[in-house]
Design an enzyme around this catalytic site. Structure first.
Site, PDB file in Angstrom:
ATOM      1  N   HIS A 131       0.855  -1.186   0.000  1.00 44.38           N
ATOM      2  CA  HIS A 131       0.000   0.000   0.000  1.00 44.38           C
ATOM      3  C   HIS A 131       0.890   1.235   0.000  1.00 44.38           C
ATOM      4  O   HIS A 131       1.950   1.253   0.637  1.00 44.38           O
ATOM      5  CB  HIS A 131      -0.883  -0.004   1.247  1.00 44.38           C
ATOM      6  CG  HIS A 131      -1.405   1.349   1.639  1.00 44.38           C
ATOM      7  ND1 HIS A 131      -0.818   2.112   2.641  1.00 44.38           N
ATOM      8  CD2 HIS A 131      -2.428   2.088   1.160  1.00 44.38           C
ATOM      9  CE1 HIS A 131      -1.484   3.250   2.759  1.00 44.38           C
ATOM     10  NE2 HIS A 131      -2.455   3.269   1.874  1.00 44.38           N
TER      11      HIS A 131
ATOM     12  N   ARG B 116      -0.787  12.522   0.082  1.00 44.49           N
ATOM     13  CA  ARG B 116      -1.964  13.373   0.021  1.00 44.49           C
ATOM     14  C   ARG B 116      -1.667  14.765   0.581  1.00 44.49           C
ATOM     15  O   ARG B 116      -0.723  14.963   1.343  1.00 44.49           O
ATOM     16  CB  ARG B 116      -3.122  12.743   0.799  1.00 44.49           C
ATOM     17  CG  ARG B 116      -2.789  12.473   2.253  1.00 44.49           C
ATOM     18  CD  ARG B 116      -3.812  11.570   2.915  1.00 44.49           C
ATOM     19  NE  ARG B 116      -3.462  11.280   4.297  1.00 44.49           N
ATOM     20  CZ  ARG B 116      -2.660  10.293   4.659  1.00 44.49           C
ATOM     21  NH1 ARG B 116      -2.139   9.497   3.746  1.00 44.49           N
ATOM     22  NH2 ARG B 116      -2.373  10.084   5.934  1.00 44.49           N
TER      23      ARG B 116
ATOM     24  N   HIS C 250      12.393  -1.247   3.684  1.00 39.67           N
ATOM     25  CA  HIS C 250      12.652  -0.251   4.719  1.00 39.67           C
ATOM     26  C   HIS C 250      13.820   0.658   4.351  1.00 39.67           C
ATOM     27  O   HIS C 250      13.802   1.845   4.697  1.00 39.67           O
ATOM     28  CB  HIS C 250      12.883  -0.938   6.061  1.00 39.67           C
ATOM     29  CG  HIS C 250      11.623  -1.365   6.740  1.00 39.67           C
ATOM     30  ND1 HIS C 250      10.905  -0.541   7.579  1.00 39.67           N
ATOM     31  CD2 HIS C 250      10.920  -2.525   6.680  1.00 39.67           C
ATOM     32  CE1 HIS C 250       9.837  -1.175   8.026  1.00 39.67           C
ATOM     33  NE2 HIS C 250       9.823  -2.387   7.485  1.00 39.67           N
TER      34      HIS C 250
END
Length: 298
Positions: free
Chosen positions: A104, A108, A143
């Protein structure tokens, strides 16, 4: 503040990601534009039953409204009642091969607007990895990509945003993480608009490099129905988190967003089995003991 520059960046990011995913999958994304009576709309890009992806959704939206929904003002009650302008790109990729993790990513920008006052703005986003069968090199690579996206801005951002991700993407009613985490940030307004926008851009730009090498390593591994059944069982946790805890899902639904686009993150096949436990010492058990635990991967 240049919100149109943010808009242009987000639509360009959506297209770049879709093009890269089409190259690796061999399929073509459907383009589904939509509008919202209250203001704004978006473009949903969706691929189902592809060569690699069972479902892949990459959505852009920009929506306006007269009053902030409760999910957006919960942590900042002083903004309740303001109008808003929210835009972002959100994606969830569900590969068919159980050795390929679900992923995912979201970036925004949000503005809360009140006549006669300066707009209140903030950015948010992040990415997280949800494997079904764990590989340490994959978790470390993902990561490392997240860390590299943040290091040039502030050496403390990665640890802070990683911890935020571990806390946020936690299935509380199951008392377990959703996956191996990544980074997550919200209500982010450090320094000035340009700086905060640049951090968001860096996270969005880092996604393909963080995820595609993992997909390339795992997409052609042989698997059986046993692995597919476990994948479907673990996908159930993904559904539970998105429908019960995810703020983005709540915001989309509370703001009158398009349900078909909001729920494109759902995996296409899922199963629930009552009180199932993995066999001790199995690869499935190792997911729980070695990967569904918060740890420093880099």
């Amino acid at each position: 503040m240049d919100t149109e520059a943010v808009h242009a960046y987000l639509t360009g990011l959506q297209q770049r990601i879709v093009s890269a995913l089409e190259t690796i999958d061999g399929g073509v994304f459907r383009t589904d534009p939509w509008s919202r009576p209250e203001g704004g709309g978006g473009i949903t890009r969706i691929l189902e039953e592809g060569g690699v992806f069972e479902r892949a959704g990459v959505g852009f939206s920009r929506v306006q409204g007269a009053s902030l929904p409760p999910s957006a003002s919960a942590s900042r009650p002083e903004l309740a009642g303001r109008s808003f302008d929210a835009m972002g790109v959100s994606l969830v990729l569900h590969p068919r091969n159980p050795y390929c993790p679900t992923v995912h990513m979201n970036v925004r920008c949000f503005l809360a607007i009140k006549e006669g006052a300066e707009p209140v703005w903030w950015f948010g986003g992040g990415m997280d990895l949800t494997p079904y069968y764990g590989f340490e090199e994959d978790a470390r690579h993902f990561h490392a990509g997240c860390k590299a996206a943040l290091e040039r801005f502030d050496p403390h951002y990665h640890a802070r945003f990683k911890q935020w991700c571990d806390t946020y993407f936690f299935v509380r009613h199951r008392n377990e993480p959703r996956g191996v985490g990544g980074i997550f940030f919200d209500d982010f307004a450090d320094r000035d608009f340009g700086f905060s926008f640049a951090v968001m851009q860096s996270v969005g730009d880092a996604f393909l490099g963080a995820y595609l090498p993992i997909l390339e390593r795992r997409k052609d591994l042989a698997y059986s129905e046993h692995e597919r059944q476990f994948q479907a069982y673990r996908r159930g946790r993904y559904v539970e988190f998105n429908l019960v805890w995810d703020r983005g899902t709540l915001f989309g639904l509370q703001s009158g967003g398009r349900a078909e686009s909001i729920l494109m993150s759902m995996p296409p096949t899922v199963r629930w089995q009552y009180d199932w436990r993995p066999e001790p010492g199995s690869p499935e058990a190792r997911l729980y003991t070695d990967f569904l635990v918060a740890k420093d991967w880099v």
